[in-house]
Design a protein around this motif. Sequence first.
Motif, short mmCIF file in Angstrom:
data_model
loop_
_atom_site.label_atom_id
_atom_site.label_comp_id
_atom_site.label_asym_id
_atom_site.label_seq_id
_atom_site.Cartn_x
_atom_site.Cartn_y
_atom_site.Cartn_z
N ALA A 51 -0.83 10.10 3.47
CA ALA A 51 -2.29 10.19 3.67
C ALA A 51 -3.01 9.16 2.81
O ALA A 51 -3.99 8.56 3.24
CB ALA A 51 -2.75 11.60 3.35
N LEU A 52 -2.52 8.93 1.59
CA LEU A 52 -3.15 7.94 0.71
C LEU A 52 -2.97 6.54 1.30
O LEU A 52 -3.89 5.71 1.26
CB LEU A 52 -2.54 8.00 -0.69
CG LEU A 52 -2.84 9.26 -1.51
CD1 LEU A 52 -2.09 9.21 -2.82
CD2 LEU A 52 -4.32 9.41 -1.74
N ALA A 53 -1.77 6.27 1.84
CA ALA A 53 -1.52 4.95 2.43
C ALA A 53 -2.46 4.69 3.60
O ALA A 53 -2.79 3.55 3.91
CB ALA A 53 -0.06 4.85 2.88
N GLN A 54 -2.89 5.76 4.23
CA GLN A 54 -3.79 5.65 5.38
C GLN A 54 -5.16 5.16 4.94
O GLN A 54 -5.95 4.67 5.75
CB GLN A 54 -3.90 7.04 6.03
CG GLN A 54 -4.31 7.03 7.47
CD GLN A 54 -4.19 8.43 8.06
OE1 GLN A 54 -3.27 9.18 7.74
NE2 GLN A 54 -5.12 8.79 8.92
N ASN A 55 -5.46 5.33 3.64
CA ASN A 55 -6.66 4.74 3.07
C ASN A 55 -7.95 5.41 3.52
O ASN A 55 -9.00 4.77 3.57
CB ASN A 55 -6.72 3.25 3.42
CG ASN A 55 -7.13 2.43 2.24
OD1 ASN A 55 -7.22 2.97 1.13
ND2 ASN A 55 -7.39 1.16 2.44
N LEU A 62 -11.55 10.56 -4.70
CA LEU A 62 -11.21 10.87 -3.32
C LEU A 62 -11.85 12.21 -2.93
O LEU A 62 -11.93 13.12 -3.74
CB LEU A 62 -9.69 10.98 -3.23
CG LEU A 62 -9.06 10.67 -1.90
CD1 LEU A 62 -9.25 9.20 -1.58
CD2 LEU A 62 -7.58 10.99 -1.96
N SER A 63 -12.33 12.29 -1.68
CA SER A 63 -12.86 13.58 -1.21
C SER A 63 -11.68 14.42 -0.72
O SER A 63 -10.84 13.92 0.01
CB SER A 63 -13.81 13.38 -0.05
OG SER A 63 -14.56 12.23 -0.26
N ILE A 64 -11.66 15.69 -1.11
CA ILE A 64 -10.55 16.53 -0.72
C ILE A 64 -11.05 17.82 -0.11
O ILE A 64 -11.92 18.49 -0.67
CB ILE A 64 -9.65 16.81 -1.94
CG1 ILE A 64 -8.92 15.52 -2.33
CG2 ILE A 64 -8.64 17.90 -1.63
CD1 ILE A 64 -8.21 15.56 -3.62
N VAL A 65 -10.54 18.15 1.07
CA VAL A 65 -10.87 19.41 1.71
C VAL A 65 -9.55 20.13 1.91
O VAL A 65 -8.63 19.58 2.51
CB VAL A 65 -11.54 19.19 3.09
CG1 VAL A 65 -11.91 20.53 3.71
CG2 VAL A 65 -12.76 18.31 2.94
N ARG A 111 0.83 -1.20 0.00
CA ARG A 111 0.00 0.00 0.00
C ARG A 111 0.87 1.25 0.00
O ARG A 111 0.56 2.23 -0.68
CB ARG A 111 -0.91 0.02 1.23
CG ARG A 111 -2.06 -0.94 1.14
CD ARG A 111 -3.02 -0.51 0.02
NE ARG A 111 -4.03 -1.52 -0.21
CZ ARG A 111 -5.18 -1.57 0.44
NH1 ARG A 111 -5.45 -0.68 1.36
NH2 ARG A 111 -6.05 -2.52 0.18
N ALA A 112 1.95 1.22 0.78
CA ALA A 112 2.84 2.38 0.85
C ALA A 112 3.48 2.63 -0.52
O ALA A 112 3.53 3.77 -1.00
CB ALA A 112 3.91 2.16 1.91
N LEU A 113 3.94 1.57 -1.16
CA LEU A 113 4.57 1.73 -2.48
C LEU A 113 3.55 2.19 -3.52
O LEU A 113 3.85 3.04 -4.37
CB LEU A 113 5.22 0.42 -2.91
CG LEU A 113 6.52 0.09 -2.18
CD1 LEU A 113 7.00 -1.31 -2.53
CD2 LEU A 113 7.60 1.12 -2.52
N ALA A 114 2.32 1.65 -3.42
CA ALA A 114 1.26 2.06 -4.35
C ALA A 114 0.97 3.55 -4.18
O ALA A 114 0.77 4.28 -5.17
CB ALA A 114 0.00 1.23 -4.11
#
Lengths: 250, 334
Positions: free
Chosen positions: A152-156, A189-192, A118-121
């Motif tokens: 943050a992406l790796a955090q899913n 993805l939702s982005i604020v 996941r981290a590499l992805a």
Amino acid sequence: MIEVRDLYFAYAPKEPPVLRGLSLRIETGEVVNILGPNGCGKTTLLRAMLGFLPTPPGTVFIGGAEIHTLKRRDLARRLAYVPQIHGGVFNYSVLEVVLMGRTALSPWLGFSPVDQDRALAALNKVRIARLAGRPYLQLSGGERQLVLIARALAQNGRFLIMDEPVSGLDYGNQFHLLTVIRELAEQGLSIVLTTHHPEQAVFLGGRSLLLKDGQLRADGPSREVITAPAVCALYDLSPEMLAQARRATF
Amino acid sequence: MNKKAILILLILLAATIILVLPVGRYPVSVSEIWRSVSGHLSGRELSQREMDIVHVFLAIRLPRILAALLVGSALSVSGAVYQSMFMNPLVSPGILGVLAGASCGAAVGIVAFSSWPLTQLFSFLGGLAGVGLSLFFSCLYPKAPILALLVGGLVSSSFFMALTSIFKYLADPARQLPELVYWLMGTLSRSSAEQLQWVAPLMLAGLLFLTLSAKTINALSQGEDEARALGIESGRARLLLIGTATLVCSLSVILSGIIQWVGLVIPHVLRLLVGPDNRTLLPATALGGALFLLLTDTLVRSIWTAEFPLGIITALICMPLFAFSLWHDWRRRP
């Protein structure tokens, strides 16, 4: 879904409130720009949505649940936070920083092969896989910001909450980063995020919130909300000054 | 996790343990120790010399080696944990007033009761009081709890040092004062098998807990907000980790008295060698600290005919090491 209901918030009992009766609702899949002059409460609003502040009960809800009833672990699975560019003390490698995004999903022992994948992805998604082994503190500001986004992406999480993600970056890096953010939004993805530049909000599209003196002045699609009169009123600019600034393009 | 670095340190440590086994006042070789102890364990009839060897090994040498390993690990790991918790690579177990509090407790035991077991108990309670005072100060200024805790540690240290000085002043100069001063210098010469029996399990449990929390410690080393955003109940986790680190070094004070510097320098040097990731750094500091203290303790008990205080040697060796690591770190910075 993030919901804020009539939120008043002051950092100390006797200080004037930073947020004054704020209500808003952010659905999954939305891109939301928060604009406003310095000190208007943009960062405070983000911190309230992340559960960092002792907000009054019944004012901030994440997915329908009162934020303070949620455990940090559960919150971290829904909301991922990208802080402003920062230094840090310990010179972790880029991969180690991104792996920290997996802490909430497996707090003990080491990281599983799934965590590593996941981290590499995540690194691949923001196109910095080549930096994986580099020391984080030796990267440029733009690269660091990409690493924090990858974490943050790796955090899913469903929501990516970013505090002025492009401030402090040079002109080219700002647009590089905005393009990455727009791509992530297009992938659902939702982005604020908070920003100081109305044109960047227009570039990202989605929805914009104009915040002044802790109150919401406008809320709607970026292209409709961000108009010359609205920007003049938001930043206390005369129409002539704004016209001058807009003419100074190349 | 860098398994290679851990493996190298593990091999180095094992080799060092075997090498230092024959070192000491009573001349004996590794093979003799092996023959006598295995004979003792299998219930074979032992010769007088073999019985002496078994006694020297089990009652004196083994406890001392184990104590050196434990104390080295405890000081180094808790140092590394404090450094991550306070986001400051220059803090050490001394920062929370643990060592000062423990030394004060020891002074109470030696001067007021002249009893060795009570001295140990008081030094442990003193360590806890040292942290308690630091935490009390951090509660007085909740706006910046991390900074307040550091200042609290400073206040707590000087407070307990002042108290210790009172006891030094009151101590009987013929009998109590030397004992007190000797303890404050740090030594492993008093560590015994009985002490180890009740201190070691708790210390090992604490060290294991800290090492297994490496990922949480990593996240906490990035700051309050980020740790929370990464899914950690930061206040509670920080308190638990600092508390465990403090417990582990208070227990080390019971075994060895006050040994400064190790908790600062060993994590600092190992961070340069294996990087800051606590998943590698914590096991590496545990092994590195154990190795360092075993070597220095072997040095102090074999070079001079009279026992030399360990704390002095660690300070003398650590100072240049620390200077070098600081210089190296500064040179490498972007």
